[in-house]
Scaffold this motif. Structure first.
Motif, short mmCIF file in Angstrom:
data_model
loop_
_atom_site.label_atom_id
_atom_site.label_comp_id
_atom_site.label_asym_id
_atom_site.label_seq_id
_atom_site.Cartn_x
_atom_site.Cartn_y
_atom_site.Cartn_z
N MET A 68 32.61 37.67 33.08
CA MET A 68 31.38 37.58 31.72
C MET A 68 31.23 38.67 30.86
SD MET A 68 31.43 34.52 32.12
CE MET A 68 29.86 33.75 30.52
N SER A 69 31.11 39.71 31.69
CA SER A 69 30.71 40.88 31.29
C SER A 69 32.17 42.40 31.49
CB SER A 69 29.85 41.78 31.44
OG SER A 69 29.62 41.65 33.12
N VAL A 70 32.18 42.99 30.35
CA VAL A 70 32.58 44.11 30.65
C VAL A 70 32.39 44.67 32.32
CG1 VAL A 70 33.49 46.77 30.60
CG2 VAL A 70 33.62 44.50 28.51
N GLU A 71 31.30 44.40 32.67
CA GLU A 71 30.49 45.28 34.42
C GLU A 71 31.60 44.83 34.95
OE1 GLU A 71 28.62 47.30 30.63
OE2 GLU A 71 28.42 45.03 31.43
N GLU A 72 31.14 43.39 34.87
CA GLU A 72 31.74 42.60 36.11
C GLU A 72 33.42 42.40 36.01
OE1 GLU A 72 28.58 38.71 35.88
OE2 GLU A 72 30.58 38.08 34.87
N LEU A 73 34.72 42.89 34.70
CA LEU A 73 35.37 42.83 35.18
C LEU A 73 36.20 44.00 35.73
CD1 LEU A 73 36.21 41.67 31.62
CD2 LEU A 73 37.42 41.27 33.69
N GLU A 74 35.03 44.90 35.45
CA GLU A 74 35.64 46.42 35.51
C GLU A 74 35.62 46.80 37.27
OE1 GLU A 74 33.11 49.44 33.49
OE2 GLU A 74 34.85 49.50 31.83
N MET A 75 34.01 45.75 37.99
CA MET A 75 33.56 46.21 39.49
C MET A 75 34.99 44.92 40.15
SD MET A 75 32.86 43.53 41.75
CE MET A 75 31.68 42.13 40.36
N LEU A 76 35.84 43.97 39.35
CA LEU A 76 35.96 43.38 40.11
C LEU A 76 37.41 44.36 39.78
CD1 LEU A 76 37.61 40.73 40.77
CD2 LEU A 76 37.77 39.82 38.82
N LEU A 77 38.39 44.39 38.65
CA LEU A 77 39.20 45.64 39.21
C LEU A 77 38.98 47.21 40.18
CD1 LEU A 77 41.88 46.77 37.52
CD2 LEU A 77 40.57 47.38 35.64
N GLU A 78 37.72 47.42 40.23
CA GLU A 78 37.82 48.42 40.65
C GLU A 78 37.91 47.97 42.63
OE1 GLU A 78 36.11 50.77 44.94
OE2 GLU A 78 35.51 49.06 43.54
N THR A 79 37.36 46.74 42.84
CA THR A 79 36.78 45.91 44.60
C THR A 79 38.95 45.81 44.24
OG1 THR A 79 35.86 44.77 43.57
CG2 THR A 79 36.96 44.16 46.02
#
Length: 89
Positions: A68-79
């Motif tokens: 739902m946010s850029v921060e969530e997407l960045e966290m998911l990509l990093e994971t």
């Protein structure tokens, strides 16, 4: 199968003929034969639940949106990059 609503979980059991039922996502992720998780939850839960599954060593397929946010997407990509597991949306 995993669902917090018992009635829906029982309906899914009948449809998919599954014997393993979980109402707790944490317990579900500990199922010994589980290699991948399919997430069809409300959108605000996708990124967090996907990351939790990836961190538990499971591949993930998720309904859209991934987050739902850029921060969530960045966290998911990093994971995904850190775990080396497959993620598909």
């Amino acid at each position: 199968l995993c669902d917090v609503r018992e009635q829906r979980l029982n309906a899914l059991k009948e449809t998919y003929k599954s014997g393993d039922l979980y109402r707790s996502y944490d317990e579900f992720l500990r199922h010994p034969g589980l290699e991948a998780v399919a997430l069809f939850t409300p959108a605000p839960f996708h990124a967090e639940m996907a990351a939790q599954a990836l961190n538990s060593g499971k591949h993930v397929i998720s309904a859209v949106p991934a987050g739902m946010s850029v921060e969530e997407l960045e966290m998911l990509l990093e994971t995904v990059q850190r775990t080396g597991l497959k993620y598909m949306m």
